[in-house]
Design a protein around this motif. Structure first.
Motif, short mmCIF file in Angstrom:
data_model
loop_
_atom_site.label_atom_id
_atom_site.label_comp_id
_atom_site.label_asym_id
_atom_site.label_seq_id
_atom_site.Cartn_x
_atom_site.Cartn_y
_atom_site.Cartn_z
N UNK A 223 1.04 32.77 -24.38
CA UNK A 223 1.27 34.22 -24.42
C UNK A 223 2.71 34.47 -24.87
N UNK A 224 2.87 35.40 -25.82
CA UNK A 224 4.21 35.66 -26.38
C UNK A 224 4.74 37.04 -26.01
N UNK A 225 3.87 37.92 -25.54
CA UNK A 225 4.32 39.27 -25.21
C UNK A 225 3.69 39.71 -23.89
N UNK A 226 4.57 40.15 -22.98
CA UNK A 226 4.11 40.72 -21.70
C UNK A 226 4.56 42.17 -21.65
N UNK A 227 3.71 43.04 -21.18
CA UNK A 227 4.12 44.42 -20.89
C UNK A 227 3.93 44.62 -19.39
N UNK A 228 5.03 44.80 -18.66
CA UNK A 228 4.94 45.02 -17.22
C UNK A 228 4.42 46.42 -16.98
N UNK A 229 3.38 46.54 -16.14
CA UNK A 229 2.67 47.82 -16.05
C UNK A 229 2.45 48.27 -14.60
N UNK A 230 2.04 49.53 -14.47
CA UNK A 230 1.69 50.15 -13.18
C UNK A 230 2.81 49.96 -12.15
N UNK A 231 4.04 50.23 -12.60
CA UNK A 231 5.22 50.07 -11.75
C UNK A 231 5.34 51.25 -10.79
N UNK A 232 5.46 50.95 -9.51
CA UNK A 232 5.54 52.01 -8.49
C UNK A 232 6.85 52.77 -8.60
N UNK A 233 6.76 54.08 -8.39
CA UNK A 233 8.00 54.89 -8.41
C UNK A 233 8.71 54.85 -7.07
N UNK A 234 8.00 54.45 -6.01
CA UNK A 234 8.59 54.47 -4.66
C UNK A 234 9.00 53.10 -4.14
N UNK A 235 8.42 52.05 -4.70
CA UNK A 235 8.75 50.73 -4.18
C UNK A 235 9.07 49.75 -5.30
N UNK A 236 9.60 50.29 -6.41
CA UNK A 236 9.97 49.43 -7.53
C UNK A 236 10.78 50.24 -8.53
N UNK A 237 11.43 49.57 -9.45
CA UNK A 237 12.01 50.27 -10.61
C UNK A 237 11.70 49.43 -11.84
N UNK A 238 11.67 50.05 -13.02
CA UNK A 238 11.39 49.27 -14.23
C UNK A 238 12.39 48.12 -14.41
N UNK A 239 13.67 48.39 -14.12
CA UNK A 239 14.69 47.36 -14.30
C UNK A 239 14.51 46.21 -13.31
N UNK A 240 14.18 46.56 -12.07
CA UNK A 240 13.98 45.51 -11.06
C UNK A 240 12.78 44.64 -11.42
N UNK A 241 11.69 45.27 -11.88
CA UNK A 241 10.51 44.50 -12.28
C UNK A 241 10.88 43.53 -13.41
N UNK A 242 11.59 44.05 -14.40
CA UNK A 242 12.00 43.22 -15.54
C UNK A 242 12.92 42.10 -15.09
N UNK A 243 13.95 42.44 -14.30
CA UNK A 243 14.93 41.43 -13.88
C UNK A 243 14.30 40.35 -13.00
N UNK A 244 13.36 40.74 -12.14
CA UNK A 244 12.69 39.76 -11.27
C UNK A 244 11.93 38.74 -12.12
N UNK A 245 11.19 39.24 -13.10
CA UNK A 245 10.43 38.33 -13.97
C UNK A 245 11.38 37.43 -14.76
#
Ligand SMILES: [Zn+2]
Ligand SMILES: [Zn+2]
Length: 262
Positions: free
Chosen positions: A206-228
């Motif tokens: 797999x060469x491309x991941x799109x992180x999806x269905x990110x919670x507005x109350x228990x996550x942020x787009x940046x945190x999801x990205x940085x964790x991965x």
């Protein structure tokens, strides 16, 4: 094949997929006017959509469905366990309902449904195949079982749930029953769960991941990205080199991803 996220998250989900002969939407959990504006930006109208493929019956995936179908008479594809629900509970879609239980096709697009563990009547992820181009969508998945993983392994692109950060979920203001529901094996995938899945996917092409269905109350787009990104780094998988990771927006149409048949 081309894929474009129109909306992703608990406020609404909708993804556009196109092949040479097929244009579909996966889920329609956004307002009619919003999906029409996204399509217009791409030079399309609701009339161009050949089918709407639904993952499950939760409101964030079907909110705008009846309005779109009433206007455009678009065929709607649901798992056969959801037929009665949509026939009786969702207005204006009964005449346009089609069911699937296994692999089906919309023109030249082959669609392989994948059963997901989620607290709905029935929930599906999907693998989309046009010749050798393969993309998968997995959201609303409480547990990445080996069956689910094996179904999406080898996809060039995976649109994958990264719903919550474990610490933020336990610290947020949700009632305890809701926190338990989200974190259960029939709830949603956490950032940490997601990162481990990306590792395996990246090792298998797999060469491309799109992180999806990110919670507005228990996550942020940046945190999801940085964790991965940080987790993958510990496994010598470098984001941007071995695998690319983008984050699906809740309120804006994202860029169009091309999945080439190689
Ligand atoms: Zn759901
Ligand atoms: Zn959902």
């Amino acid at each position: 094949m081309r894929l474009c996220n129109f909306a992703s998250g608990s406020k609404g989900n909708c993804t556009y997929i196109e092949t040479s002969k097929s244009k579909i939407l996966v889920d329609l959990g956004v307002n009619l006017s919003y999906v029409e504006s996204c399509l217009k930006e791409m030079g399309l109208s609701g009339k161009d959509i050949d089918g709407i493929v639904l993952s499950h019956e939760h409101n964030d995936h079907i909110k705008g469905l009846q309005y779109f179908v009433r206007k455009y008479k678009t065929p709607v594809y649901v798992h056969n366990s959801l037929y009665e629900y949509f026939y009786f509970q969702v207005k204006d879609v009964a005449e346009n309902l089609h069911t699937f239980a296994d692999i089906f096709e919309i023109n030249d697009l082959k669609i392989i449904p994948i059963d997901l563990p989620h607290d709905s009547i029935h929930c599906n992820g999907f693998k989309f195949v046009e010749k050798n181009a393969i993309a998968s969508i997995i959201t609303d998945c409480g547990n990445m079982t080996s069956t689910v993983y094996n179904s999406i392994k080898g996809s060039a692109l995976v649109y994958l749930e990264s719903n919550y950060d474990e610490e933020m979920l336990y610290a947020c203001k949700y009632p305890t029953w809701l926190k338990k529901r989200i974190a259960s094996k029939t709830g949603h995938l956490s950032n940490e769960d997601c990162a481990k899945v990306i590792e395996q996917l990246a090792l298998n092409g797999t060469r491309q991941i799109i992180l999806a269905h990110i919670s507005e109350n228990s996550n942020t787009p940046l945190l999801a990205y940085n964790t991965a990104k940080a987790y993958l780094h510990t496994k010598n998988i470098i984001e941007g080199v071995h695998v690319r990771i983008d984050v699906a927006s809740q309120y804006n149409r994202d860029t169009i991803f091309k999945i080439s048949a190689d």
